[in-house]
Design an enzyme around this catalytic site. Sequence first.
Site, short mmCIF file in Angstrom:
data_model
loop_
_atom_site.label_atom_id
_atom_site.label_comp_id
_atom_site.label_asym_id
_atom_site.label_seq_id
_atom_site.Cartn_x
_atom_site.Cartn_y
_atom_site.Cartn_z
N LYS A 1 21.14 -12.25 -31.23
CA LYS A 1 21.29 -10.90 -31.77
C LYS A 1 22.61 -10.33 -31.26
O LYS A 1 22.73 -9.93 -30.11
CB LYS A 1 20.16 -9.97 -31.35
N GLU B 1 23.59 -10.50 -17.09
CA GLU B 1 24.90 -10.06 -16.59
C GLU B 1 25.04 -8.62 -17.06
O GLU B 1 25.19 -8.35 -18.24
CB GLU B 1 26.01 -10.96 -17.13
N CYS C 1 33.19 -5.79 -18.48
CA CYS C 1 32.33 -5.58 -17.32
C CYS C 1 33.07 -5.85 -16.02
O CYS C 1 32.70 -5.34 -14.96
CB CYS C 1 31.10 -6.46 -17.42
N GLU D 1 29.13 3.82 -14.14
CA GLU D 1 30.02 3.00 -14.95
C GLU D 1 30.46 3.79 -16.18
O GLU D 1 29.63 4.27 -16.95
CB GLU D 1 29.32 1.72 -15.38
#
Length: 489
Positions: free
Chosen positions: A175, A251, A285, A390
């Site tokens: 996906k 992750e 990231c 973040e």
Amino acid sequence: MPDLPHFIGGEFVAAGPTFANHDPLTGLRTGGVHEADAGTVDRAVEAARRAAPGWARTPAAERAGLLRRVADELERRFDDLVAAEVGDTGKPVSQARELDVPRGAANFRTFAELAANQPGQVFETVTAAGERALNYTLRKPLGVVAIIVPWNLPFLLATWKIAPALACGNTVIVKPSEETPSSVTLLAEIMRDVGLPDGVFNVVHGFGPGSAGQYLTEHPGVDAITFTGESRTGTAIMRSAARRVKPVSFELGGKNAGLVFADADLDQAVEGAVRSVFTNGGQVCLCTERLYVERPVFEEFAARLAERAAALPYARAGETDRKGVTMMPMISAGHRDKVLSYYELARSEGATTLAGGGVPEFGDERDGGYFVEPTVFTGLPPAARLNREEVFGPVCHIAPFDTEEEAVRLANDSEYGLAATVWTSNLDRAHRVGASLEAGIVWVNCWFLRDLRTPFGGVKLSGIGREGGEHSLAFYSEPTTVCVKLGDS
């Protein structure tokens, strides 16, 4: 394919309502994407389960050969893949040509070789009573693996998971992000053309909660889940997987720190920080959002980084020859607004703006796109939200430190632990600090330089598990020990 379909059992399937896909560079609608409902996901899982036994029995060398053919076809369709990736993300053509698509082909070749040559273990056992036995291990695929990938490096990160999963004999259902569906849909066409057996590779499109993502991760026919994305989403998937004790590899997010010591090559450190903060619009990231600089060089470093940030060029449609960091748009209007809200939050918390902090104006079609300015802040305490949460945009905060111990403490003062950078000319310090940082990967005097065989992943809220090289093979397959008693003869 103006309206992108799913790919199930070797066929493209135009099922479900469509949602819009947009070009982040201009904000214009580029087409539609079919959204999978629960029935469509059921169909994909059934196709994957039907194909799983045959693909698992296929010799590893034969599977590797097919994956090498995939890599060859990726290179033949190189320009098509670049166009798909650029159209979905708005990133510079040069970046897609130099990083995203080549890494995709490299992922297939690397894991084809590793899986085809993976050694087993053999032990001979002799008991006190003189009984002898031979113990050896076999690695078996998990079965059906759900692969959920994000929008920031959609093709690179998809192939990073697809290649080892297939190499180990699993069937997969991918996906892609609803923001970036094109390159994985094109990959499905390539998988069909190279002769991958029907049902081994499947694609479903849609969103997360209440859509394809939730249906896929909660499906009882899925044997394992690998996910790259936000920590909150990873938490939700982990709760779902726990009900059936499914293997997971996550992750997740990062709030990565960079440490610049006074003995560093300052030119190298500034240019390295430009890359680690602003590459891909900060939408990686591994990007650095917190910079800590030793006080004797703090003022100079901050001024030079701000000057470089203010001078960064912005992406243009079709531009292919510009080298270095180029500012790309945010992936969507919603994400642009999120990043801008953090810019406003930083100012309300008392930050000093050294560069950026707003929205650029172009006077062309890019004014309808999702750009924000590359931004450098300073003056906030460690507890400020800008230093804790973040942002995932082209922004960093710079603060001074006085001792090595203080630098390590500041870097580790985070709920995240994905990556860190260290800039120093002192070899002893490099090893000492590198070992002290709470991060899955530490770069010294570089950034984003990786060997695909090394373990990749984070600690704390940045994830669980490792992928890369033998670590990927260890996740995407399970060992079985066979013990055979040997006779006296």
